[in-house]
Design an enzyme around this catalytic site. Structure first.
Site: not given
Length: 381
Positions: A27, A29-30, A55, A68, A180, A244, A252-253, A258-259, A279, A283, A285
């Site tokens: 995917h 994003d992955k 990122e 960074e 998906k 598909f 796709d971008a 995002r997941k 990260k 961090k 998060d």
């Protein structure tokens, strides 16, 4: 007027259906998450003190790295990106997104000095490692599966992983990396009783027959992934748009982070909003969310509750958390659980890193098919 039911608060006698989704490593994003975590691991392998906040954006044949990074070890980012894309499986000549056709754009600087002075123990006002950012993190555990994970997200991950395994094993030649999955589970009396619906969308080659795809998924992927939860009455949808072929970053971008619901509990447990991949563990998060999962697991394993959620909050540069809260959703003694957590778990960032041994190149293991529920990860032990 319709009513939205929160399954974590539903009375035991209420029946409901809960749905979670997963995505494959192909995917878009992955792909970005995997590149980001590969960069992190490369730095930590040579310099455990590296600070990484990377990122990634992918679109067509462009890969953008931004963020960074402060490290004593240099990484050939261009070479690393191409190798990751090759490992994922984007190698077909008819795809614009493939290793030998990529343009890698690098926009990386060092970590801001003002953040570093609050995080580093030798410069922070408290004299110990401070949190790398403010924010809230959650961890969740439930006894409905041996992995202490919600069943819908666990099964959705298994479906996505099964597709990837069959593709890499060469079981069928038409499978492509992007896919998906989605699983709906019926709950009664607070426990899962049956899988009701399954959705699988998988990228395929242009010459693949739609019925052959459906048959392969129905007869091989779904029974294998669902195991004891498989039955003949499941409502199955396979590639419901009909085709598909165009998938992945070629179409796709993709962007890191995002997941976050796929990465955590599939919506069954709450999420603080911070992404994980790219990260380093300074961090919170990432490390705070991992530790909250670790603590929630211990609450359930100790028999203090059947379901537990732990929340922690931090201020940037400060070691001691602003707050720690335990919720057992009426499935246990909340006061006893909170006291157990208070006495046994240190939520300071430095203590978390030490207890879970997080300054290691283990983060590629987390990227795909969930950051939780995998026994090889230290917060799952």
């Amino acid at each position: 007027m319709s009513t939205v039911l929160d399954p974590t608060r539903a009375p035991a006698t209420v029946a409901y259906t809960f749905t979670s989704e997963s995505v494959s490593e192909g995917h878009p994003d992955k792909v970005c998450d995997t590149i980001a975590d590969s960069i992190l691991d490369a730095h930590l392998a040579a310099d455990p003190a590296s600070r990484v906040a990377c990122e990634v954006l992918c679109k067509e044949n462009n890969v953008v790295l931004a963020g960074e990074i402060t490290s004593n070890h240099g990484v050939n980012y261009d070479e690393l990106v191409r190798e990751v894309v090759r490992e994922i499986g984007y190698v077909d000549a008819d795809q614009v997104f493939r290793p030998d056709n990529l343009n890698v754009h690098i926009f990386l600087s060092r970590q801001a000095a003002e953040i570093a002075q609050g995080v580093d123990a030798d410069t922070s006002l408290s004299g110990e490692q401070g949190a790398g950012d403010q924010g809230i993190m959650f961890g969740y555990a439930t006894d409905e599966t041996p992995e202490l994970m919600p069943l819908p997200i666990l099964l959705a991950h298994r479906l996505a992983r099964s597709l990837a395994t069959h593709r890499k094993n060469g079981a069928v030649g038409w499978l492509r990396p992007d896919s998906k999955t989605q699983v709906s589970v019926r709950y009664e009396n607070g426990a899962p009783v049956a899988v009701t619906d399954v959705l699988v969308s998988t990228q395929h080659s242009a010459d693949a027959d739609r019925e052959a795809i459906r048959q392969f998924v129905a007869l091989n992927v779904v029974p294998e992934a669902l195991g004891q939860w498989y039955h003949d009455d499941i409502a199955l949808m396979v590639n419901p748009t009909g085709s598909f072929v165009q998938g992945g970053p070629s179409a796709d971008a993709g962007v890191t982070g995002r997941k976050i619901i796929v990465d955590s509990y599939g919506g069954m447990g709450r999420h603080g909003g911070g992404a994980f991949s790219g990260k380093d563990p300074s961090k919170v998060d990432r490390s705070g969310a991992y530790f909250c999962r670790f603590v929630a697991r211990q609450v359930v394993k100790a028999g203090l509750a059947r379901r537990a959620e732990v929340q922690v909050a931090y201020a940037i540069g400060v070691a001691q958390p602003v707050s720690v809260k335990v919720d057992t959703f009426g499935t246990g003694d909340e006061r006893a659980a909170a006291e157990y957590v208070r006495q046994n778990f240190d939520f300071r960032p430095g203590a978390i890193v030490e207890r879970l041994n997080l300054l290691r190149p283990i983060y590629r293991l987390t990227t795909n098919y969930g950051h939780f529920g995998k026994p090889e990860l230290p917060w799952e032990e």
